[in-house]
Structures are given as structure tokens and as C-alpha cells.
Scaffold this motif. Sequence first.
Motif, PDB file in Angstrom:
ATOM      1  N   VAL A  17      21.495  47.436  60.609  1.00 52.26           N
ATOM      2  CA  VAL A  17      21.346  46.325  61.543  1.00 52.26           C
ATOM      3  C   VAL A  17      20.748  45.153  60.776  1.00 52.26           C
ATOM      4  N   SER A  18      21.593  44.168  60.478  1.00 49.09           N
ATOM      5  CA  SER A  18      21.166  43.010  59.710  1.00 49.09           C
ATOM      6  C   SER A  18      20.558  43.458  58.378  1.00 49.09           C
ATOM      7  N   GLY A  19      21.167  44.479  57.800  1.00 45.87           N
ATOM      8  CA  GLY A  19      20.601  45.107  56.617  1.00 45.87           C
ATOM      9  C   GLY A  19      21.108  44.552  55.301  1.00 45.87           C
ATOM     10  N   GLU A  20      20.577  45.134  54.252  1.00 46.65           N
ATOM     11  CA  GLU A  20      20.971  44.786  52.890  1.00 46.65           C
ATOM     12  C   GLU A  20      22.082  45.730  52.431  1.00 46.65           C
ATOM     13  N   ALA A  21      22.917  45.276  51.558  1.00 43.72           N
ATOM     14  CA  ALA A  21      23.981  46.112  51.014  1.00 43.72           C
ATOM     15  C   ALA A  21      23.415  47.227  50.131  1.00 43.72           C
ATOM     16  N   TYR A  22      22.271  46.978  49.528  1.00 48.04           N
ATOM     17  CA  TYR A  22      21.600  47.975  48.696  1.00 48.04           C
ATOM     18  C   TYR A  22      20.135  47.581  48.570  1.00 48.04           C
ATOM     19  N   PRO A  23      19.272  48.530  48.256  1.00 52.99           N
ATOM     20  CA  PRO A  23      17.855  48.222  48.121  1.00 52.99           C
ATOM     21  C   PRO A  23      17.612  47.144  47.065  1.00 52.99           C
ATOM     22  N   GLY A  24      16.858  46.158  47.445  1.00 49.99           N
ATOM     23  CA  GLY A  24      16.525  45.075  46.530  1.00 49.99           C
ATOM     24  C   GLY A  24      17.579  43.999  46.423  1.00 49.99           C
ATOM     25  N   LEU A  32      15.962  45.052  39.095  1.00 52.69           N
ATOM     26  CA  LEU A  32      16.576  45.542  37.860  1.00 52.69           C
ATOM     27  C   LEU A  32      15.553  45.571  36.728  1.00 52.69           C
ATOM     28  N   ALA A  33      14.810  44.498  36.564  1.00 52.66           N
ATOM     29  CA  ALA A  33      13.840  44.405  35.474  1.00 52.66           C
ATOM     30  C   ALA A  33      12.635  45.321  35.677  1.00 52.66           C
ATOM     31  N   ASN A  34      12.061  45.318  36.880  1.00 52.73           N
ATOM     32  CA  ASN A  34      10.786  45.986  37.097  1.00 52.73           C
ATOM     33  C   ASN A  34      10.886  47.444  37.532  1.00 52.73           C
ATOM     34  N   PHE A  36      14.071  49.354  37.307  1.00 48.24           N
ATOM     35  CA  PHE A  36      15.043  50.065  36.486  1.00 48.24           C
ATOM     36  C   PHE A  36      14.962  49.678  35.001  1.00 48.24           C
ATOM     37  N   HIS A  37      13.959  48.900  34.643  1.00 45.73           N
ATOM     38  CA  HIS A  37      13.698  48.520  33.244  1.00 45.73           C
ATOM     39  C   HIS A  37      14.944  47.982  32.547  1.00 45.73           C
ATOM     40  N   GLY A  38      15.728  47.192  33.313  1.00 41.38           N
ATOM     41  CA  GLY A  38      16.908  46.555  32.758  1.00 41.38           C
ATOM     42  C   GLY A  38      18.140  47.434  32.676  1.00 41.38           C
ATOM     43  N   ASP A  39      18.067  48.658  33.154  1.00 47.85           N
ATOM     44  CA  ASP A  39      19.195  49.588  33.074  1.00 47.85           C
ATOM     45  C   ASP A  39      20.129  49.375  34.270  1.00 47.85           C
ATOM     46  N   GLN A  40      21.142  48.520  34.081  1.00 45.96           N
ATOM     47  CA  GLN A  40      22.066  48.180  35.155  1.00 45.96           C
ATOM     48  C   GLN A  40      22.806  49.414  35.676  1.00 45.96           C
ATOM     49  N   GLY A  41      23.163  50.319  34.793  1.00 50.27           N
ATOM     50  CA  GLY A  41      23.855  51.541  35.205  1.00 50.27           C
ATOM     51  C   GLY A  41      23.017  52.393  36.142  1.00 50.27           C
TER      52      GLY A  41
END
Length: 124
Positions: A17-24, A32-34, A36-41
Amino acid sequence: VSFGAKHPDLWGNVMSVSGEAYPGFDHAPDVLANVFHGDQGAYDAVKPSTILAKNHYPDTWAFFSYGTDDHYFGPSLQELAQQAAAAGMTVKVDPLENAGHLMPAVRGGLGAGLEWLYPRTGLS
């Protein structure tokens, strides 16, 4: 949607409901930086779209609503709904006219989503 995609054995019904496609979603570079330490995969691997693409959900119902005036979250939520349908979920999309991202969209979407799920959950 993340929980439903990861654990369909526990969550046979999901609502966004009025949500995000994914967390963050709204702070993706920071997450991504903080986190997942830059690990896009690694970041991509936890996104519902990635999980949905690898699985089939014939017994999951998913409700998506968004405000038609929410031009930031709305389009990505529409995409996620399409991905859920492609993964076999029974999907209902409820665009809420003249609503943005906040309370009118949440109030309208929550009520409509629960009403749609009531028969499935035995509450009607």
C-alpha cells in the motif's frame, strides 16, 4: 512483498500500500554503500523483483495500491505488480485517483486491499 516472495509458505497474501519497490528504494545509493558495502549484486539479490523472477507463486495473492499523483513510488510499484503477476501471483492493482504517497493513499489502499483479501482469508 519481500516477505511474500521469500517465504510463500508463510505468506500466501501480500499487500503493498503506497509501498516501495524494494527496501531502501528512496535512498538506494546510501543503502548500497552502507548496508551492502557497495556490492550491487548482493543488494539486487534481496530485491523482490529478483526473487520473483526466479520463482513461481500460484498460491499467492498480491494487492498493490498507489496514489496516481505519486510519481516517485507509483511507477515502480506498478512494475513490481507486473512482475508479481508474471511470477504467477493473483494480482490486483488499485490506483487511487488524486492521491499522493501519504495518508490518503494509505487509508484508501489499506481498506481496498483488506476488502479484496477478506474472502480469501475467510473474514467475509
